[in-house]
Design an enzyme around this catalytic site. Structure first.
Site, PDB file in Angstrom:
ATOM      1  N   ASP A  67      -2.764   2.249 -15.871  1.00 22.79           N
ATOM      2  CA  ASP A  67      -1.357   2.638 -15.921  1.00 22.79           C
ATOM      3  C   ASP A  67      -0.474   1.564 -16.557  1.00 22.79           C
ATOM      4  O   ASP A  67      -0.915   0.434 -16.785  1.00 22.79           O
ATOM      5  CB  ASP A  67      -0.846   2.990 -14.518  1.00 22.79           C
ATOM      6  CG  ASP A  67      -1.290   1.977 -13.450  1.00 22.79           C
ATOM      7  OD1 ASP A  67      -1.639   0.835 -13.809  1.00 22.79           O
ATOM      8  OD2 ASP A  67      -1.286   2.324 -12.264  1.00 22.79           O
ATOM      9  N   HIS A 138      -1.972   5.872  -2.889  1.00 29.50           N
ATOM     10  CA  HIS A 138      -2.022   6.184  -4.318  1.00 29.50           C
ATOM     11  C   HIS A 138      -3.181   5.458  -5.004  1.00 29.50           C
ATOM     12  O   HIS A 138      -3.626   4.405  -4.560  1.00 29.50           O
ATOM     13  CB  HIS A 138      -0.674   5.918  -5.018  1.00 29.50           C
ATOM     14  CG  HIS A 138      -0.341   4.491  -5.273  1.00 29.50           C
ATOM     15  ND1 HIS A 138       0.943   4.075  -5.559  1.00 29.50           N
ATOM     16  CD2 HIS A 138      -1.084   3.360  -5.290  1.00 29.50           C
ATOM     17  CE1 HIS A 138       0.943   2.778  -5.759  1.00 29.50           C
ATOM     18  NE2 HIS A 138      -0.273   2.312  -5.591  1.00 29.50           N
ATOM     19  N   GLU A 143       0.924   9.239  -7.074  1.00 29.04           N
ATOM     20  CA  GLU A 143       1.579   9.143  -5.778  1.00 29.04           C
ATOM     21  C   GLU A 143       1.247  10.358  -4.909  1.00 29.04           C
ATOM     22  O   GLU A 143       0.741  11.363  -5.417  1.00 29.04           O
ATOM     23  CB  GLU A 143       3.106   9.064  -5.994  1.00 29.04           C
ATOM     24  CG  GLU A 143       3.549   7.898  -6.881  1.00 29.04           C
ATOM     25  CD  GLU A 143       3.484   6.543  -6.175  1.00 29.04           C
ATOM     26  OE1 GLU A 143       2.687   6.376  -5.230  1.00 29.04           O
ATOM     27  OE2 GLU A 143       4.246   5.637  -6.570  1.00 29.04           O
TER      28      GLU A 143
HETATM   29  P1  PGA Z   1      -2.036  -4.244  -4.885  1.00 28.64           P
HETATM   30  O1  PGA Z   1      -1.713  -2.782  -5.412  1.00 28.64           O
HETATM   31  O2  PGA Z   1      -3.386  -4.589  -5.449  1.00 28.64           O
HETATM   32  O3  PGA Z   1      -0.961  -5.120  -5.446  1.00 28.64           O
HETATM   33  O4  PGA Z   1      -2.059  -4.173  -3.405  1.00 28.64           O
HETATM   34  C1  PGA Z   1      -2.699  -1.808  -5.358  1.00 28.64           C
HETATM   35  C2  PGA Z   1      -2.128  -0.476  -5.756  1.00 28.64           C
HETATM   36  O5  PGA Z   1      -0.920  -0.252  -5.526  1.00 28.64           O
HETATM   37  O6  PGA Z   1      -2.868   0.360  -6.301  1.00 28.64           O
END
Ligand code: PGA
Length: 240
Positions: A67, A138, A143
């Site tokens: 993304d 997510h 989401e």
């Molecule tokens: P993080 O995010 O590795 O910063 O916890 C993971 C995500 O939101 O997919």
């Protein structure tokens, strides 16, 4: 689904890195799906270490990231393109033309989504997709309530994601939209490696691995994929 629970995230990251390294050695032209966020940082550090010790080359691999924010240029330090350069690509011998990330600055974002999805297919799909998980379950920026059928598409970030990621933007001007591979794009990967660390992920992990498969918990769809390895630290596994 294979569940591996470790004492800590360092161990999970090393095991996942070993799994990537083994696959790359056997398949030098591997197509790999990468992720951003804090979760994959130790894994990337381990891959860089393999490269520096001349134990692994990335020269023929192709990378696709999950993304990118909309409206943030690749040279902006908040972009995921910048994150990947800093934390992995600039430290290994991957070729620049083989590093793919959606272009959040495209003047035609719908077309950019289509282009990205076609590019993945043109490369015969992703061999191993790395995933983190959001506190709301997510994967990528899919989401809660995202359709399981979607390919790469534009999303409005949820309040929980905006809150979780605002720390990277010093709480100002965080983009509200992103381009993300869809759940359908992710599920086409031949293998998926999910990493999770910390007790703020424990609820989402429990619901995703043991609960009903439902769009309100996007990662729950991984239960339907035939080849998923999940690496958790004790805290992320604490509610299982
Ligand atoms: P993080 O995010 O590795 O910063 O916890 C993971 C995500 O939101 O997919």
């Amino acid at each position: 689904m294979q569940l591996i629970i470790n004492e800590n995230h360092q161990q999970s990251s090393e095991q996942a890195a070993k799994s990537f390294a083994k696959f790359i050695r056997q398949n030098p032209k591997a197509v790999l799906g990468f992720a951003t966020g804090s979760t994959p940082l130790l894994l990337y550090a381990k891959l860089i270490e393999y490269y520096q010790r001349k134990e692994l080359s990335f020269q023929s691999i192709t990378a696709f990231n999950l993304d990118e924010y909309v409206g943030i240029a690749a040279d902006n330090s908040h972009s995921y393109a910048y994150f990947m350069q800093k934390n992995l690509f600039s430290n290994i011998d991957i070729l620049a033309q083989n590093c793919h990330i959606p272009n959040g600055m495209s003047t035609d974002l719908e077309l950019e989504c289509e282009r990205y999805e076609h590019l993945i297919l043109a490369n015969k799909g992703i061999d191993i997709q790395l995933l983190g998980i959001g506190r709301n379950g997510h994967i990528g920026f899919n989401e809660p309530a995202s359709s399981f059928e979607e390919n790469t598409h534009i999303v409005n970030l949820s309040p929980s994601t905006l809150e979780a990621n605002s720390k990277y933007f010093n709480n100002q001007n965080m983009p509200k939209k992103a381009i993300t591979m869809g759940i359908a794009s992710i599920l086409r990967a031949k293998k998926i490696i999910l990493l999770a660390e910390g007790d703020d992920k424990a609820k989402a992990i429990k619901a995703s691995l043991t609960g009903e498969i439902t769009p309100t918990m996007p990662a729950s769809i991984l239960q339907s994929h035939p080849n998923v390895d999940v690496y958790l630290d004790q805290a992320a596994a604490s509610l299982l």
